[in-house]
Scaffold this motif. Sequence first.
Motif: not given
Length: 376
Positions: A71-76
């Motif tokens: 999720a962090l990488f997707y919503f970075i």
Amino acid sequence: MTNATSNDKQENILKRSANAVIDLLSSFFLPIINLLVSVGILKGALTLLQVSGVVAADTTTYAILNGMADALFYFIPIFLAFTASKRFGVDTVTGMLIGCIILYPSITEIMAGGEPVYLFGLELQKATYSSSVIPILLAIYTASWVQKACYNVIPETFRGMFTPPITIVIVIPLTLGVFGPLGTLVGGWLATGYEFVYGLSPLVAGILIGAFQPFLVILGLHWALFTIAMNNVAVYGFDTIMALFGGAIFAQGGAALAVALKTKNKKFRSQAISASLTTLLGITEPAMYGVNLRLKKPMVCACVAGGLGSAVAGFFGCAGTAFALPALTTLPVFMSRAFIPFCISLAVAFGLAFIFTLMVPFNDLTEEEMAAEEEV
């Protein structure tokens, strides 16, 4: 004497410019470095569970765990909107809203669909904004100028009411119409350039990919190469790009491990050790942003060692038979094509980065400096 003085001035200018760019990039990622380390560990653990057969990729359990890790990488873009807003003096809530808008489901859907996308009659070039870096940073930088203009024109009483919508109305069309397509265009040039260079000399391609891969990741341009890698596997049954990524990935780990041995800061040492271990699972962000780029010189050592390690992989034609980031858990993917040279390339990159970083002096982080960075 005059020429020498002039050369010294030019070198100092270049050095200051390089340091300024590194400091700018670091300021975007340092506030979220602990999160990057955490999700790096989660992604590594999930990879181990998948490789060992504990969790299958087609199960809902995997989907949930992958969401936790990815999720962090997707919503970075949203996280970078926050950190960039603080750096450029933009209202943080407005900046985060800009990040949310470009990731809004309906916008993501139409950008991924087959139909043309229009805004007030003007056709927009499609772009992917999830996991992207360049569009949101350019958007927030532009927002800083729009906000300053609004503050100069709008009375203080009404600034809070009118500045955010004006900023959004100006910045979002620019992002969708210019900044997003710009990232896609640069990525396309990069992909074409890789194919050209590899066709001329796999060794040179290895040096370039191994040395500059970290900066491609920082700018989000590595996704263009990922697209080629996936297509190569589908069409030819193998791919060389990911094999060349191996040197860059493992070099980050070697440099971070050397930093862990040299630093006198116990908290930073623990962080560097964790970051080094996650690179062995294919996750470079914690080592890159939290350790090597933070100290500058270890980053240079990692880039040099990564270029040399990937040169070995390029020279021997190392390749993978599936799309996977090089890691200890994904070694079977690279077994069928020059596997021993591939392993040597990883060892060379890790070992040389470790040795180079041990030999090069750098300014250690004090506990006060770490505390100040965490407060940013």
